[in-house]
Design a protein around this motif. Structure first.
Motif, short mmCIF file in Angstrom:
data_model
loop_
_atom_site.label_atom_id
_atom_site.label_comp_id
_atom_site.label_asym_id
_atom_site.label_seq_id
_atom_site.Cartn_x
_atom_site.Cartn_y
_atom_site.Cartn_z
N GLY A 242 81.08 2.05 -43.92
CA GLY A 242 80.39 0.92 -43.31
C GLY A 242 79.27 1.37 -42.40
O GLY A 242 79.31 2.46 -41.83
N GLY A 243 78.26 0.54 -42.29
CA GLY A 243 77.11 0.90 -41.47
C GLY A 243 75.99 1.46 -42.33
O GLY A 243 76.07 1.50 -43.55
N ALA A 244 74.92 1.90 -41.66
CA ALA A 244 73.74 2.37 -42.40
C ALA A 244 72.93 3.30 -41.51
O ALA A 244 73.13 3.38 -40.30
CB ALA A 244 72.89 1.18 -42.83
N ILE A 245 72.02 4.02 -42.16
CA ILE A 245 71.10 4.89 -41.43
C ILE A 245 69.68 4.50 -41.80
O ILE A 245 69.37 4.25 -42.97
CB ILE A 245 71.38 6.38 -41.72
N TYR A 246 68.82 4.41 -40.80
CA TYR A 246 67.43 4.02 -40.96
C TYR A 246 66.52 5.11 -40.41
O TYR A 246 66.86 5.79 -39.44
CB TYR A 246 67.13 2.72 -40.21
N GLN A 247 65.37 5.26 -41.03
CA GLN A 247 64.34 6.16 -40.55
C GLN A 247 63.19 5.33 -39.99
O GLN A 247 62.69 4.43 -40.68
CB GLN A 247 63.85 7.04 -41.69
N PHE A 248 62.77 5.61 -38.77
CA PHE A 248 61.61 4.95 -38.18
C PHE A 248 60.41 5.87 -38.39
O PHE A 248 60.35 6.97 -37.84
CB PHE A 248 61.83 4.68 -36.69
N VAL A 249 59.47 5.42 -39.23
CA VAL A 249 58.32 6.23 -39.60
C VAL A 249 57.14 5.87 -38.71
O VAL A 249 56.71 4.71 -38.66
CB VAL A 249 57.95 6.00 -41.08
N ARG A 250 56.63 6.85 -38.01
CA ARG A 250 55.45 6.66 -37.16
C ARG A 250 54.25 7.23 -37.92
O ARG A 250 53.88 8.39 -37.77
CB ARG A 250 55.65 7.37 -35.82
N LEU A 251 53.66 6.40 -38.76
CA LEU A 251 52.63 6.84 -39.69
C LEU A 251 51.44 7.50 -39.00
O LEU A 251 50.88 8.48 -39.49
CB LEU A 251 52.12 5.65 -40.52
N GLY A 252 51.04 6.96 -37.87
CA GLY A 252 49.85 7.47 -37.20
C GLY A 252 50.05 8.78 -36.48
O GLY A 252 49.08 9.42 -36.08
N LYS A 253 51.29 9.21 -36.32
CA LYS A 253 51.57 10.43 -35.58
C LYS A 253 52.41 11.42 -36.39
O LYS A 253 52.57 12.57 -36.00
CB LYS A 253 52.31 10.06 -34.28
N GLY A 254 52.94 10.96 -37.52
CA GLY A 254 53.78 11.83 -38.33
C GLY A 254 55.16 12.06 -37.75
O GLY A 254 55.87 12.97 -38.18
N CYS A 255 55.57 11.24 -36.78
CA CYS A 255 56.89 11.39 -36.17
C CYS A 255 57.93 10.58 -36.95
O CYS A 255 57.64 9.49 -37.45
CB CYS A 255 56.88 10.89 -34.73
N LEU A 256 59.15 11.11 -36.99
CA LEU A 256 60.26 10.43 -37.64
C LEU A 256 61.44 10.38 -36.68
O LEU A 256 61.80 11.40 -36.08
CB LEU A 256 60.67 11.17 -38.91
N SER A 257 62.02 9.20 -36.51
CA SER A 257 63.21 9.06 -35.67
C SER A 257 64.26 8.29 -36.46
O SER A 257 63.96 7.73 -37.51
CB SER A 257 62.86 8.35 -34.35
N TYR A 258 65.48 8.25 -35.93
CA TYR A 258 66.60 7.76 -36.74
C TYR A 258 67.49 6.79 -35.97
O TYR A 258 67.73 6.97 -34.77
CB TYR A 258 67.41 8.95 -37.28
N PHE A 259 67.96 5.79 -36.70
CA PHE A 259 68.81 4.73 -36.15
C PHE A 259 70.07 4.70 -37.02
O PHE A 259 70.01 4.38 -38.20
CB PHE A 259 68.07 3.40 -36.23
N ILE A 260 71.20 5.10 -36.44
CA ILE A 260 72.47 5.18 -37.15
C ILE A 260 73.38 4.10 -36.60
O ILE A 260 73.64 4.07 -35.39
CB ILE A 260 73.12 6.56 -36.95
N GLU A 261 73.87 3.19 -37.44
CA GLU A 261 74.71 2.10 -36.94
C GLU A 261 76.02 2.02 -37.70
O GLU A 261 76.10 2.32 -38.88
CB GLU A 261 73.96 0.77 -37.05
#
Length: 375
Positions: free
Chosen positions: A118-137
């Protein structure tokens, strides 16, 4: 009234791989250093000062059948050029609201997959900076990894999902962007984690991110398992999530590897980097999905705009993982390095709590591309 396009609207076009035309009216050197990119993005760079007397010089270079998205540094010059294009009969011209500074701040969430219990993992893509962060629920709780300073994006997403942010983790002390980790944890009443070896000079309280200490998200079996993986920094720590995903921070990317010099320690940390990439990671399952904290090339974006790769595949394709000779590896990661990130020393001090710049100063400090990779 000038026609405009928001960063959210433009991001969705690029993430959906729609044909997108950019007229960038910044100076040539600014454009060469940092620009909007995408798999189906076509750009024309013509400095604003060349267009002050009119747009006749470029009209034959502009598409008639597509929108012309006009970009400048902050969104003012692009409005003027858009108005001139409108007067010249280009009813398909739009000025990007906030310019490149606004573009740098946009975060686009992409679902990567469901978790086993149960739950999911998401990637937050910061296109203008090339940064990637993650949201795990999972089960009403969330953990966020390597958060950008635009904390509202994560807070709003958590609210939409009906989950409480319980854990906020930084895989290392960042040097290319200001972390939103502490602020996010404080606002949510959650716990902020940072590797202790990267935190010797910080001025705030934190919980040590240590190998062997599992972090649970929700009351299912979803776990975040830290793995000490020094090299980019002395404290860099990777995370295994749900026995499926390997969050590598800035140690390993899809098409490159991390650089060890952003704290002035290249010669000292190169052996740690090699040991992590050529020993620690090789002991892990080839089937783990690598999720880095940055991307450098638009080719790394999948069709849905996400960035990931199977660990075993990277050992076959990533040239940074195929340098058997130790001396050649050392030269690769200590010589001919790309320029260091803009204001990286000030960013490190901000992330240590030694500086507390105002919001506009923070925005200025982050202008420019990420430069955390070798090559």
């Amino acid at each position: 009234m000038t026609k405009t396009i928001t960063t959210n609207e433009l991001a969705k076009k690029i993430m959906n791989q729609e044909d997108t035309f950019i007229l960038d009216v910044r100076n040539n050197d600014a454009f060469s250093d940092w620009k909007i990119e995408g798999k189906k993005v076509e750009s024309l760079n013509e400095p604003y000062f060349n267009l002050m007397d009119g747009v006749d010089s470029i009209t034959d270079k502009l598409p008639k059948d597509r929108n012309v998205n006009v970009i400048c540094a902050k969104g003012k010059s692009s409005e003027m050029v858009t108005d001139m294009l409108e007067e010249a009969g280009y009813t398909n011209a739009y000025s990007l609201e906030g310019g490149m500074k606004g573009w740098s701040e946009h975060l686009e969430p992409v679902k990567l997959g469901d978790l086993k219990d149960g739950g999911a993992i998401y990637q937050f893509v910061r296109l203008g900076k090339g940064c990637l962060s993650y949201f795990i629920e999972s089960n009403g709780e969330a953990a966020i990894v390597d958060a950008a300073r635009m904390t509202e994006s994560y807070e709003n997403f958590a609210k939409e999902r009906g989950v409480k942010i319980k854990h906020v983790l930084d895989t290392h002390l960042h040097a290319d962007h200001i972390s939103g980790g502490r602020k996010l944890a404080k606002n949510a009443g959650g716990t902020y984690y940072l590797p202790s070896k990267d935190a010797e000079e910080v001025t705030f309280n934190y919980t040590s991110l240590e190998e062997g200490k599992t972090i649970h998200v929700g009351n299912t079996s979803v776990t975040v398992q830290p793995i000490y993986s020094p090299g980019h920094t002395i404290g860099s720590t990777s995370l295994v999530v749900d026995e499926t995903y390997l969050l590598t921070g800035d140690t390993l990317f899809v098409q490159s590897i991390g650089r060890p010099d952003l704290a002035g320690k290249a010669e000292d940390w190169v052996e740690d980097l090699r040991s992590t990439l050529y020993s620690r990671y090789t002991n892990l399952s080839d089937d783990l999905i690598v999720l880095p904290a940055h991307f450098s090339f638009v080719e790394e974006l999948a069709e849905d705009g996400s960035v990931s790769a199977r660990l075993g595949d990277l050992y076959q394709k990533n040239t940074g993982l195929q340098v058997e000779d130790e001396d050649k590896f050392r030269k690769m990661v200590t010589e001919n390095l790309p320029p260091q990130p803009n204001a990286y020393e000030e960013i490190r001090k901000t992330n240590m709590g030694k500086m507390n710049p105002e919001n506009e100063q923070q925005r200025d400090m982050e202008v420019g591309p990420n430069r955390c990779a070798i090559g």
